[in-house]
Motif scaffolding. Structure first.
Motif, mmCIF file in Angstrom:
data_model
loop_
_atom_site.group_PDB
_atom_site.id
_atom_site.type_symbol
_atom_site.label_atom_id
_atom_site.label_comp_id
_atom_site.label_asym_id
_atom_site.label_seq_id
_atom_site.Cartn_x
_atom_site.Cartn_y
_atom_site.Cartn_z
ATOM 1 N N SER A 1 -15.615 14.161 13.161
ATOM 2 C CA SER A 1 -14.558 13.727 14.077
ATOM 3 C C SER A 1 -14.984 12.535 14.928
ATOM 4 N N ASP B 1 -11.763 10.983 16.660
ATOM 5 C CA ASP B 1 -10.531 11.341 15.978
ATOM 6 C C ASP B 1 -10.084 12.684 16.567
ATOM 7 N N ARG B 2 -9.209 12.626 17.543
ATOM 8 C CA ARG B 2 -8.859 13.821 18.307
ATOM 9 C C ARG B 2 -8.158 14.872 17.456
ATOM 10 N N ARG C 1 -8.581 15.429 14.220
ATOM 11 C CA ARG C 1 -9.587 16.076 13.383
ATOM 12 C C ARG C 1 -10.489 16.968 14.219
#
Length: 297
Positions: free
Chosen positions: A80, A101-102, A104
């Motif tokens: 992430s 990647d919030r 994920r």
């Protein structure tokens, strides 16, 4: 800091949510570990819980087990963008938040880690279960399914970053008030990394206020301003450098909070808090689902 032998923060001060703690001897003290002579004395431990509101048990778990879980946690979330690429997951070194990647991250945390067997095994560690069976005097103990795991990044500050002052019963009113919380640092957690801290003797006043109905309000933290709360209670915040393998057990009435993470090496603080009680006492049904940060509790 005036209480000596603690790992210094880069600024030389302790802070929580941006508020600087008073480091005078009348407002800052040390958490006291349970002496070796009392570790296997149930009456002594129960007496300490009544008197102090907490049990600090250094080296309760095998260090390797805690470190293995820390490595698993950050290795799982690495894709992430949470941690620095190419670094050992056990170090938990924070990458830039801009690369996270919030979506994920949330998927991995709430769909894989929180309900996963690795986390469940940690929280049901046989030594911990046996300890609670012995301490509570019951072969049937209940672990609340809502188990919270938190990481806090270095340099994060301001209201809402560190855990604000609260006591646990306000969130668990639909069950017994004999529930006990465990706070477990998942890796070394010196004061520089922002561990949990406790307001000395606060459970006595909270118990009295609860008995008089003065604290029956919607579940909420009390304040982010820890220095002001210490003044109000005329008490000290108790702190220590925690190590991987340590265990804190505390009363649902003692006020606690956490420090800001000021780790100069850029490492995350990782910890979990879980709750045990005897299975025969009332259980708060709201806490029997896996934790999610949008669950309203």
């Amino acid at each position: 800091m005036s209480i000596g032998q603690l790992q210094e923060t880069p600024s030389g001060v302790l802070a929580s949510n941006g508020y600087r703690l008073d480091d005078g001897a009348h407002r800052l003290g040390r958490l006291l570990p349970v002496p070796d002579a009392e570790r296997h004395d149930r009456d002594a431990l129960r007496g300490r819980l009544t008197r102090d509101g907490y049990l600090y048990l250094p080296g309760f778990f095998e260090r390797a087990m805690i470190e293995d879980f820390r490595r698993y946690y950050f290795a799982t979330l690495a894709e992430s963008g949470l941690t620095l690429p190419g670094t050992d997951p056990i170090d938990g070194l924070a990458a830039s938040a801009s690369g996270l990647d919030r979506a994920r991250f949330r998927s991995l945390l709430f769909q894989q880690i929180v309900p996963g067997r690795e986390y469940e095994a940690l929280c049901r560690n046989p030594a911990l279960v046996a300890f609670y069976q012995w301490l509570l005097g019951s072969d049937e103990v209940h672990l609340h399914r809502r188990k919270i795991i938190r990481h806090v990044g270095p340099g994060e500050s301001g209201i809402g970053t560190a855990t604000q002052a609260h006591y646990d019963l306000v969130y668990l009113r639909e069950g017994t008030d004999r529930v006990l919380s465990s706070w477990i640092p998942l890796g070394d957690c010196p004061v520089v990394r922002g561990p949990l801290i406790y307001l000395e003797g606060s459970h006595h006043r909270v118990l009295a206020d609860e008995a008089e109905g003065r604290l029956r309000r919607p579940a909420a933290s009390m304040t982010a301003n820890l220095p002001a709360l210490a003044e109000e209670y005329d008490s000290r915040w108790l702190v220590t450098d925690f190590a991987a393998g340590d265990l804190m057990v505390h009363s649902p009435f003692i006020i606690h909070a956490s420090l800001d993470n000021q780790d100069p090496d850029g490492a995350f603080r990782l910890s979990t808090d879980i709750r045990y009680q005897t299975a025969s006492e009332p259980i708060d049904a709201r806490w029997q689902n896996h934790w999610h940060d949008q669950d309203g509790l």
